[in-house]
Each structure stands twice: as C-alpha cells, then as structure tokens.
Design an enzyme around this catalytic site. Structure first.
Site, PDB file in Angstrom:
ATOM      1  N   LYS A  97       0.803  -1.259   0.141  1.00 41.76           N
ATOM      2  CA  LYS A  97      -0.050   0.137   0.040  1.00 41.76           C
ATOM      3  C   LYS A  97       0.987   1.090  -0.029  1.00 41.76           C
ATOM      4  CE  LYS A  97      -3.836   1.773   2.846  1.00 41.76           C
ATOM      5  NZ  LYS A  97      -4.549   1.431   4.108  1.00 41.76           N
ATOM      6  N   SER A 126      -9.371   0.953   2.903  1.00 40.41           N
ATOM      7  CA  SER A 126      -8.582   1.906   2.255  1.00 40.41           C
ATOM      8  C   SER A 126      -7.276   1.122   1.613  1.00 40.41           C
ATOM      9  CB  SER A 126      -8.018   3.076   3.192  1.00 40.41           C
ATOM     10  OG  SER A 126      -7.067   2.540   4.230  1.00 40.41           O
ATOM     11  N   SER A 165      -9.615  -1.570   7.380  1.00 41.29           N
ATOM     12  CA  SER A 165      -8.879  -1.076   5.940  1.00 41.29           C
ATOM     13  C   SER A 165      -8.194  -2.298   5.455  1.00 41.29           C
ATOM     14  CB  SER A 165      -7.958   0.113   6.153  1.00 41.29           C
ATOM     15  OG  SER A 165      -8.782   1.233   6.226  1.00 41.29           O
TER      16      SER A 165
END
Lengths: 103, 507
Positions: B82, B160, B184
């Site tokens: 990420k 996310s 997330s």
C-alpha cells in the site's frame, strides 16, 4: 546600574508584552502567506492558525461538529469509575530518545 | 513469461519452486511486472511500479540462490505495498494529491525486513487518500482513482487498502502489505476475495508507515491463502526500536498440526459466533454464505455458540480515538491551502471537524478502552476465536455514493442488490464520519470497531460469492497476540473450501 521605580518597571514590562504579542501576530500573518507546506509532513513549517475554508465548507464543518455532539452523547453519558485510568501509560525514559529519521 | 498457473500459485508454492530452482526470480519478477503493466491501470491498483529497482533485486536474489545462499521462503518472491509505506527513493503518495511527489530517503521497517528476507518490491499499490482518515464518500477518493474488484470490475475493491485488494486476487503480485486502523484490511479482503490478516497492534512495526492513528494503526499481509499470511507475518513481525509500540513477544508461525486419526482438525475448539441482524441491515446472499461457512466449521469439529459483544459504544469510541489523533497528525495539512487539494469533500470536512474534538472525550474513550480490553479478553476465556461476516454486504459499485443508503443506490444506478451503507444505527452514517469502517447494524455486533479498539488480531478469508460474482468474507478474531490462532482456523477452513482458489475471469 540605574535603578528604576516599581511603576516604571511595570510600564516597561507591559510595553514588552504588547510588543511580543504584536510580533506574534505579524509572524502568524506572515506564515499565512508564506509558501505552503513542502511535500513531506516532516519538513512542514509551523502551520498558520486560520483555516482556509469556503463558506460552504465552514457550514458543513459546523454541521459535522453538531452531529458528532449527538453521537458522542452516548459516550459522555457513561459513568466511568473514578479510578479507571486510560489505556495508555506515560512512562519515563532513562535514556534520550533516538531522533526521528528525516523524511 | 511464466504461465498464469504459476503466477496464481501461493507464496509457499512459489517459494518451493524457487528453492528447487524450477522458477527463476528474474523471470518471476518480469512476469509479475508484465501483469502489473497490463492490468494495473484497468483495476486502478497501482501507484508506482519501480521496475528497474525490482529487476536489480531479482538479479541479486538469483545470484545468491545460485550460489547456494537461500535466505528462506520469501527469497525471490515479488510483492506490493500500500502506498503509505516509505520507500527510499521511490514516490510514496499516501494516495493524496498534496503528497503526489513525496519521496522519503529511508525504507519503512516492513520494507527493510521483507528485503532482508529476499523478497522483491515490484509495486506501490493504490489506496484511499490518507487511508480515509477524515472519511470518504466514494471509491474515487484516491490519487490513483477507484480500485476495482477483479471478480466484477463494476464494483469497488474495498478500502482503504484498495490496491492490495485489487492486485492480490488478480495475481498482479503474490502478496501485498496493507494497513488497518479500523477495517482497512478486513474490508478489501472481504470485497475482493483476499485472505487478509490484521495482526495484533504492535506485532508489526509501524516505522515508516503514514500515521493516521498512533494507537490504532496496524500493518498486515494480504495474500491468496491464510497460510501465506502466516508466512509473511513471520518475516515482518518483531520488536523494532524505531517503533516503541512494537511488542517484544516473539511471533512463532506454527505449521499446521497433524490431526490424529478419527479426529477432526477443529475438534474441541470453541467458536463464538457474532451474528449480525441481517434483516435490518444486511444482504441475504452474504447471510447465506456465512451460514454455510458456519456449517463448514461445525463439520471440522468446532463447537459453535452464538454470542454478543459486551455493550459499549464501540463506534463512537473508535471514531473519537483515531479522528483526534488524525487531526493532530495532519494539522499542518489541515491548516494549509493544500487541504483543498484533497479529492473527497468528506475527507476535508472530517479532518477539519476533528480539530475540535474535546480532550476529555478523547481521554474518556481511552478510559473505556481499558474496560473494553478487559471485557473482550474475558470472552476469549470462553472461546478460541470469534467469527462474524467480514462485511454484511458485498462490494458497492465503483460509482456508488457511500452516503446514500443502499436502496437508493440500487434504484438510481443499477438493478443490483443493495450494496453498501448506513442504517440509522450505523457507525458512520454521514459523509463527515470516517467511512474507513463502513457501518455495522448494531454495537453488540460491531466486531471491527471493537477488535480494533482492543488491538486484537483478525483474518478475513473468502467464504462464498454472490450471483454477481462478488466475494463474501468471513472473519476470525482472536485474543491479543494469538495471531496464529486466527490463521490456524482460517487455514483449516481453506483446507476444505476452495473459494480462495477462484480466479477472476479476464485476468
């Protein structure tokens, strides 16, 4: 050394405080117009103290805060035991902390 | 280029092939780089592809392995992260326009550890801007645009950790590192059919990761199998002097135990079932998949018992904790002109509103956090794990407005079943409240909020698909530091199911 009266001391000290406040205001205004934060949070300058929002956004923020007040009531209504401490503990350090790595 | 059959292998399988020198790291890296180039944009999965850097590491790995210096099961395995993990000399955008050109001069501890294990960074993956800290109202709240679920690209990959959610099940990378403050990792794992592990708070060093909430952020692996999650956790767990909240308790990945003849793998294990009220706020297909998954667990020998979480205002506590911390962390941004560069209006409003959270509310939340830790720990005296649906609904469409109740989205935009969002009792029913953890129906079922507040580990694995080919996930939550227990349950579940082996068509 020239001695001054107590009254004169207070007058000078008050003038100094006002000058300090004025300097702080100038600095704050200067920072408002200075270049915006660089890419890295780590290198960001001290932020200005005024939010840069549109009127519509200001309104939405107030609505959001009002709504949060409602939601948080459930938390505030809870009776917490007097001796219930937060889930974090401040602890002393025997050695100096490592400096953060610069980004 | 290597075949898709090879590229869809688990990390363990790839590792064995590399060790046996049947697969070469350079060829493997080139093959994943080619898939990232081919499908990355289509899925909205990618932020940056450091191809030159990756190939250099691959050549080095190949040389070492040829010389007999095999470092372990991750040696020569490509991976993605990420885009909130600092990578030396490679852009780290945090998914947000104000940081689009940000470059750090050091690696996050997780990157360093994986590199030391011989793994090869091939992609910085897309994410919701600032990990959705201020809230967000749609899938496009990202510098990289919306990430798409590979099984149905009309739908969102989840957030996310959106990029890992899109990239892992489509074999753009064998595994990825995501982050979770509140939902997330679990959410994209559920929405995209990934096995995603949120480790115990402090299990993995946060050094070099974008901070959203110092006391709630966790980094964890997102893989195609639960077993792979254990393998990757093995490499990234451990105390780090650069993160004082990292725990010293060692993580030991235990191989699956042999089952005695005549016994089932979960014989004698106790599972607490947190069953939400699907009638008021859920999807019938998710309910069905969850019910079947419970039967599967029963068939493995586990004893299942319905239970509820202790009564606390989990969502209000969680939102207060991380919003206040996010406001402090991002104050330089919030109070600058760059705030307006953020994509999602909800994000801007939420961050600004968080500046005014009273200190007393923050402290009271922390005091309640003490009680919650104790109350949840007591539940694990009765149960080995808690299970719940990872999400009560499948992934919403990429064009869905998260602030509009599902029925309205359905009526206006598609003939799909209701997809996402709030009910009156939900945690996040407005734009300004962070949607990093889209809502649950009832506080006694708010397992994502509760377990994140207490820092407990959880893993989400696929347990079915809807008729629209959307994955459904089941989550296993364990006691603090019992990361291996979650992984063990999920691994046993995956030994008798094949949801995690499904491949999205077209990829």
């Amino acid at each position: 050394m020239k001695r001054i009266t107590r009254r004169e001391f207070h007058r000078l000290a008050a003038a100094g405080a006002i000058a300090g406040a004025a300097a702080a205001t100038t600095l704050a205004q200067a920072s408002l117009h200075s270049p915006v934060a660089p890419q890295s949070q780590a290198a960001a300058p001290k932020p200005p103290t005024k939010l840069l929002l549109t009127a519509e956004q200001e309104k939405k923020v107030q609505e959001a805060i009002a709504e949060r007040e409602q939601d948080i009531a459930i938390l505030r209504n809870r009776m917490l035991p007097y001796n219930l401490e937060p889930a974090f503990v401040f602890h002393v350090r025997s050695a100096a902390r490592r400096p953060p790595v610069k980004g | 280029m290597l075949s898709d059959d090879v590229l869809y292998m688990s990390v363990r399988e790839l590792g064995s092939q590399i060790k046996a020198r049947k697969i070469r790291p350079v060829q493997l890296t080139e093959s994943y780089l080619a898939r990232l180039e081919k499908f990355g944009a289509k899925l909205g999965a990618v932020a940056t592809i450091p191809a030159k850097h990756a190939l250099q590491l691959a050549r080095q790995a190949e040389k070492e392995i040829d010389a007999g210096n095999y470092r372990g099961p991750l040696h020569g395995i490509p991976f993605g992260v990420k885009d909130l993990l600092a990578t030396k000399g490679i852009k780290t955008t945090w998914g947000a326009p104000p940081f689009r050109d940000q470059v750090f001069d050091y690696d996050a501890t997780v990157i360093r550890k994986l590199t030391e294990a011989g793994a090869i960074l091939v992609a910085k993956l897309a994410m919701i801007e600032l990990a959705g800290g201020g809230g967000y109202s749609n899938a496009s709240a990202s510098l990289q645009g919306p990430s798409r679920c590979p099984f149905n690209t009309d739908h969102w990959a989840g957030g996310s950790s959106s990029g890992p959610g899109a990239a892992v099940p489509s074999a753009l990378v064998p595994f990825a590192i995501g982050s979770e403050t509140i939902g997330s990792i679990i959410t994209p794992a559920a929405f995209s059919g990934v096995s995603g592990l949120r480790p115990t708070y402090g299990r993995v060093s946060r050094h070099g990761a974008m901070a959203l909430s110092w006391t709630m952020d966790k980094l964890g692996p997102m893989c195609r199998t639960a077993s792979d999650c254990g393998l990757v956790l093995d490499a990234i767990a451990g105390f780090d002097p650069l993160d004082e909240t990292s725990v010293r308790t060692p993580y030991i990945s235990r191989p699956a135990r042999r089952v005695a003849p005549g016994r089932a793998p979960l014989d004698g294990k106790r599972i607490g079932v947190i069953r939400p009220d699907f009638k008021s706020d859920g999807d019938p297909e998710v309910q069905m998949a969850f019910t079947v998954a419970l039967e599967t667990l029963r068939g493995l020998g586990a004893k299942l018992e319905e239970t509820e979480l202790p009564d606390y205002p989990y969502s209000a506590i969680a939102v207060t904790l991380y919003s206040a911390e996010a406001a402090s962390i991002f104050r330089p941004l919030i109070q600058s002109e760059k705030l307006q560069q953020l994509i999602d209006e909800s994000q801007k409003i939420g961050l600004v509103a968080a500046l005014s959270i009273p200190a007393t509310d923050y402290l009271d939340s922390f005091r309640l956090r003490s009680q919650i830790q104790t109350a949840l720990a007591k539940m694990f005296e009765r149960f080995d794990v808690l299970v719940a649906p990872s999400r009560m609904r499948p992934a919403p469409r990429v064009d869905a407005d998260f602030n509009v109740p599902p029925a309205k989205n359905t009526a206006e935009k598609s003939s799909d079943k209701p997809t996402e969002k709030p009910s009156d009792k939900s945690a996040d029913k407005t734009a300004v409240k962070p949607a990093a953890n889209p809502p649950h129906s009832d506080e006694r079922h708010s397992i994502i909020a509760a377990s994140n507040i207490a820092g407990l580990p959880a893993i989400s694995v696929p347990c079915g698909f809807t008729k629209d080919h959307l994955p459904v996930g089941i989550q296993f939550v364990a006691a603090a530091l019992a990361d291996d227990t979650c992984i063990g349950f999920a691994h046993n579940f995956q030994k008798v199911t094949d949801w995690h082996q499904r491949r999205p068509s077209g990829f």
